[in-house]
Design a protein around this motif. Sequence first.
Motif, PDB file in Angstrom:
ATOM      1  N   THR B  18      17.869   2.801 -10.350  1.00 27.12           N
ATOM      2  CA  THR B  18      18.931   1.648 -10.240  1.00 27.12           C
ATOM      3  C   THR B  18      19.371   1.126 -11.703  1.00 27.12           C
ATOM      4  OG1 THR B  18      18.064   0.945  -8.191  1.00 27.12           O
ATOM      5  CG2 THR B  18      19.343  -0.549  -9.302  1.00 27.12           C
ATOM      6  N   ASP B  33      19.604  -3.589  -3.526  1.00 30.08           N
ATOM      7  CA  ASP B  33      18.462  -4.017  -3.795  1.00 30.08           C
ATOM      8  C   ASP B  33      17.887  -5.164  -2.879  1.00 30.08           C
ATOM      9  OD1 ASP B  33      18.128  -1.901  -5.529  1.00 30.08           O
ATOM     10  OD2 ASP B  33      17.007  -2.994  -6.945  1.00 30.08           O
ATOM     11  N   LYS B  44       7.193  -5.013  -9.007  1.00 26.01           N
ATOM     12  CA  LYS B  44       8.533  -5.511  -9.185  1.00 26.01           C
ATOM     13  C   LYS B  44       9.257  -6.403  -8.035  1.00 26.01           C
ATOM     14  CE  LYS B  44      11.239  -1.477  -8.214  1.00 26.01           C
ATOM     15  NZ  LYS B  44      12.768  -0.610  -8.392  1.00 26.01           N
ATOM     16  N   THR B  48      15.104  -0.761  -3.758  1.00 22.07           N
ATOM     17  CA  THR B  48      16.641  -0.153  -3.283  1.00 22.07           C
ATOM     18  C   THR B  48      16.120   0.063  -1.859  1.00 22.07           C
ATOM     19  OG1 THR B  48      17.181   0.668  -5.419  1.00 22.07           O
ATOM     20  CG2 THR B  48      18.273   1.341  -3.338  1.00 22.07           C
ATOM     21  N   ASP B  52      22.106   3.071  -4.445  1.00 19.63           N
ATOM     22  CA  ASP B  52      22.876   2.775  -5.578  1.00 19.63           C
ATOM     23  C   ASP B  52      24.191   3.599  -5.876  1.00 19.63           C
ATOM     24  OD1 ASP B  52      20.790   1.039  -6.802  1.00 19.63           O
ATOM     25  OD2 ASP B  52      19.675   2.935  -6.943  1.00 19.63           O
TER      26      ASP B  52
HETATM   27 MG   LIG Z   1      16.080   1.273  -7.183  1.00 24.20          MG
END
Ligand SMILES: [Mg+2]
Lengths: 134, 182
Positions: B18, B33, B44, B48, B52
């Motif tokens: 991404t 996302d 994190k 996704t 993308d």
């Molecule tokens: Mg991603």
Amino acid sequence: MSAGPRFGRVATGMAQKHLDTFAQTTPGVVSAVLMSADGFEIVSLQVGKGGAARLAAMGSSLSAIGSAIAKEAGIVECNRMVIESDSGTVVIMNVPESRPPMSLAVIANDNSMLGQLLWSAKTCCAAIARAFRE
Amino acid sequence: MSEEFKIIFSGPMGAGKTTAIAAISDEAPVSTDVVNTDRAAFDKELTTAGLDYGRIEIDAETSVRLYGTPGQLRFRFMWDILGHNAAGVVILLDASQADALVQLDAFVEAFGAGKRAPLVIGVGRCAEPGALALDAFAQRLENHGLNLPLFGVDVRRREDVLLLVDTLLCLLEVSDPARLHA
Ligand SMILES: [Mg+2]
Ligand SMILES: Nc1nc2c(ncn2[C@@H]2O[C@H](COP(=O)(O)OP(=O)(O)O)[C@@H](O)[C@H]2O)c(=O)[nH]1
């Protein structure tokens, strides 16, 4: 087995009950999966083990892409997506204001009526949302 | 005549697909996302779930459509959907992940080992403590009898990502010279 514990045992237990009630009271419901926005099965109904996980992943992808398209079109929020065919219907509906974000995928056959199916699913999603807020 | 290519960015969660597309796209990238509930897999905020999308004009004749896949195996079906008709594939890896070499094998295999479409590999976080050396990735490919372009990259840097894309375009030109000059 679902990813239950991560999403809270009590809330997932209640969500399962709401899903059962939904299926019992809504004509044509074949199966359903409640999934996190990142594609994990939370609870499911009448889907085989692998099937529910697959439906959760595919449903969350569709939901994410639907939201992106809605945003592109200037529609603020995509609440639900309906895939219709002659032999059945798939509905993917966001559970309102849930933490973490989640949605419900429902597969229905041709005994279902779209209006009723959507209304029932919406009621079910509202109940699930309450379960995860409590 | 102008040409438009479709390139796929794939690789495991957190490798930077991404980020890479956002780093080079001319237009605001399309992102799908969502909240990541699997912090154990990669810590994190977002991940996704769909794809993308971005686009970049290389020169007056050449533009590239950039598609990123989700990284997790449960989204494998999206790799196939997005990979369909791709002119080339960029595989991104994170050298600081213990399973980076296993991921290399899995993604190289999933995208046809460069035999279906040209494939280049970008390895990130090589300088982090405990990270695998770039050589380990090259050796691993060699063990499989593969010789694929391999670069250490920082996906946050536009030049690094462009290097991957340019390499793919060169490979495309070599494999089908008529295409770029048609
Ligand atoms: Mg991603
Ligand atoms: N500190 C550091 N962060 C990096 C490096 N490479 C990538 N990142 C970060 O790693 C994250 C990658 O996330 P993302 O692009 O969502 O990965 P994806 O799952 O492959 O799409 C981003 O927050 C990047 O900024 C690096 O070399 N050093």
